[in-house]
Design a protein around this motif. Structure first.
Motif, mmCIF file in Angstrom:
data_model
loop_
_atom_site.group_PDB
_atom_site.id
_atom_site.type_symbol
_atom_site.label_atom_id
_atom_site.label_comp_id
_atom_site.label_asym_id
_atom_site.label_seq_id
_atom_site.Cartn_x
_atom_site.Cartn_y
_atom_site.Cartn_z
ATOM 1 N N GLU A 96 91.446 48.661 73.041
ATOM 2 C CA GLU A 96 90.300 49.116 73.829
ATOM 3 C C GLU A 96 89.084 49.379 72.945
ATOM 4 O O GLU A 96 87.951 49.414 73.431
ATOM 5 N N ALA A 97 89.306 49.592 71.646
ATOM 6 C CA ALA A 97 88.211 49.843 70.719
ATOM 7 C C ALA A 97 88.456 49.049 69.442
ATOM 8 O O ALA A 97 89.602 48.821 69.051
ATOM 9 N N SER A 98 87.369 48.614 68.809
ATOM 10 C CA SER A 98 87.471 47.852 67.571
ATOM 11 C C SER A 98 86.152 47.978 66.825
ATOM 12 O O SER A 98 85.151 48.443 67.381
ATOM 13 N N TYR A 99 86.158 47.574 65.545
ATOM 14 C CA TYR A 99 84.880 47.498 64.838
ATOM 15 C C TYR A 99 84.127 46.301 65.398
ATOM 16 O O TYR A 99 84.648 45.181 65.447
ATOM 17 N N VAL A 100 82.900 46.535 65.834
ATOM 18 C CA VAL A 100 82.107 45.496 66.476
ATOM 19 C C VAL A 100 80.917 45.142 65.596
ATOM 20 O O VAL A 100 80.166 46.021 65.168
ATOM 21 N N VAL A 106 86.215 47.825 53.025
ATOM 22 C CA VAL A 106 86.237 47.136 54.315
ATOM 23 C C VAL A 106 87.186 47.843 55.278
ATOM 24 O O VAL A 106 86.920 47.925 56.485
ATOM 25 N N GLN A 107 88.290 48.372 54.777
ATOM 26 C CA GLN A 107 89.180 49.148 55.638
ATOM 27 C C GLN A 107 88.456 50.373 56.194
ATOM 28 O O GLN A 107 88.635 50.737 57.367
ATOM 29 N N LYS A 108 87.628 50.996 55.379
ATOM 30 C CA LYS A 108 86.823 52.121 55.845
ATOM 31 C C LYS A 108 85.852 51.667 56.928
ATOM 32 O O LYS A 108 85.652 52.343 57.940
ATOM 33 N N GLN A 109 85.252 50.498 56.739
ATOM 34 C CA GLN A 109 84.338 49.955 57.738
ATOM 35 C C GLN A 109 85.056 49.720 59.064
ATOM 36 O O GLN A 109 84.548 50.051 60.133
ATOM 37 N N SER A 168 75.064 48.739 63.070
ATOM 38 C CA SER A 168 75.844 48.128 61.997
ATOM 39 C C SER A 168 76.208 49.175 60.954
ATOM 40 O O SER A 168 75.447 50.087 60.676
ATOM 41 N N TYR A 169 77.373 48.995 60.377
ATOM 42 C CA TYR A 169 77.885 49.916 59.370
ATOM 43 C C TYR A 169 77.905 49.211 58.028
ATOM 44 O O TYR A 169 78.371 48.075 57.928
#
Length: 296
Positions: free
Chosen positions: A189-193, A220-223, A240-241
């Motif tokens: 339901e949620a993801s890094y977008v 990148v895992q933190k992102q 954006s992160y």
């Protein structure tokens, strides 16, 4: 002559979920060995030569199963998310008559690809040009990174893993010549977008180094932990992160707000003592963050 064309083509997916804003990979394809592996072409390039009547859809050497690792993990996406996928040009720029890539899938999480004949029966999540001035960072460089975008089907159900095939119709061989790479997506339901950004803006950045194809870093895992539930929210509005990953020079980095300086210390104030007749209200319990529900 036909065999020479086969040797020259050799392309595959380097990054199933690519972040072109930070120029990092957020998820790989099956059995990906990384660009640092000198045998990647022999291990990973998978050709269908001469329009075969039957052949395994996924490379039997590296992609017959969902084989991922902490260094090259599976990607997480959500229904309706715009995803970028990347590969290399390998000398096949064609602006006049671009060759095509289909992203094939099945809406049934239990169905995996078996045979190449399924290119005609599977559903198509997106179609992209393989190598043009509009899909590659440096068209004059035969080994430049190219990428395209497509949309995760909205009818995929969170909590399941779905199976996809990147299918390139190269067809330099008049009898037919195709290439495939198989990958999977965990749908949640949620993801890094990745923030939606025009392709001309993304391609104007410095071309990325192969660092994004060398495996998942801690940064990148933190992102990836910065997840968003889109619902009816536009992906254009996503912030954006910056992963602070070692990406190519010239890559724009989203600036972080500086941490404010703490206020100057003041002399301690003696707290007032409540009288015996005063009732002290208990402190309210801290509020827990609740995930935003998916809107349909």
């Amino acid at each position: 002559m036909g065999s020479a064309a086969t040797v020259l083509a050799h392309s595959w997916v380097d990054c199933a979920k690519y972040d072109p804003v930070n120029q990092v990979c957020l998820g790989y394809s099956r059995g990906y060995p990384g660009r640092v592996n000198p045998d990647i072409n022999l291990l990973y390039s998978y050709v269908f030569s001469g329009s075969p009547a039957t052949q395994a859809m996924c490379n039997p050497k590296t992609q017959s199963a969902m084989n991922y690792s902490p260094l090259f993990p599976i990607a997480t996406v959500q229904p309706g998310e715009t995803v970028y996928t990347s590969w290399e040009q390998n000398g096949h720029l064609n602006n006049a008559h671009p060759t095509k890539i289909d992203i094939l899938y099945y809406p049934d999480a239990n169905k995996q690809f078996a045979d190449v004949t399924e290119r005609s029966t599977a559903m198509v999540a997106g179609t992209m040009d393989f190598a043009t001035n509009s899909t590659c960072y440096r068209p004059e460089d035969s080994n430049t990174v190219c990428f395209g975008s497509w949309t995760v089907p909205k009818d995929l159900v969170p909590g399941n893993t779905y199976h996809f095939a990147w299918f390139w119709y190269f067809n330099q061989n008049p009898a037919g010549e195709w290439y495939s790479t198989c990958f999977d997506f965990k749908v949640e339901e949620a993801s890094y977008v990745v923030k939606t950004t025009p392709m001309n803006v993304l391609l104007a950045m410095d071309a990325p180094t192969n660092v994004y194809a060398q495996g998942m870093s801690d940064a990148v895992q933190k992102q990836m932990a910065q997840v968003t539930t889109l619902g009816k929210e536009s992906q254009d509005a996503v912030t954006s992160y910056s992963s602070q990953a070692p990406v190519a020079s010239g890559t724009p980095v989203v600036s972080q707000s500086p941490t404010p300086e703490p206020p100057a210390s003041s002399p301690p104030v003696e707290p007032a003592q409540p009288s015996s007749s005063t009732t002290v209200a208990p402190s309210p319990a801290p509020q827990k963050c609740r995930p935003r529900p998916v809107l349909v």
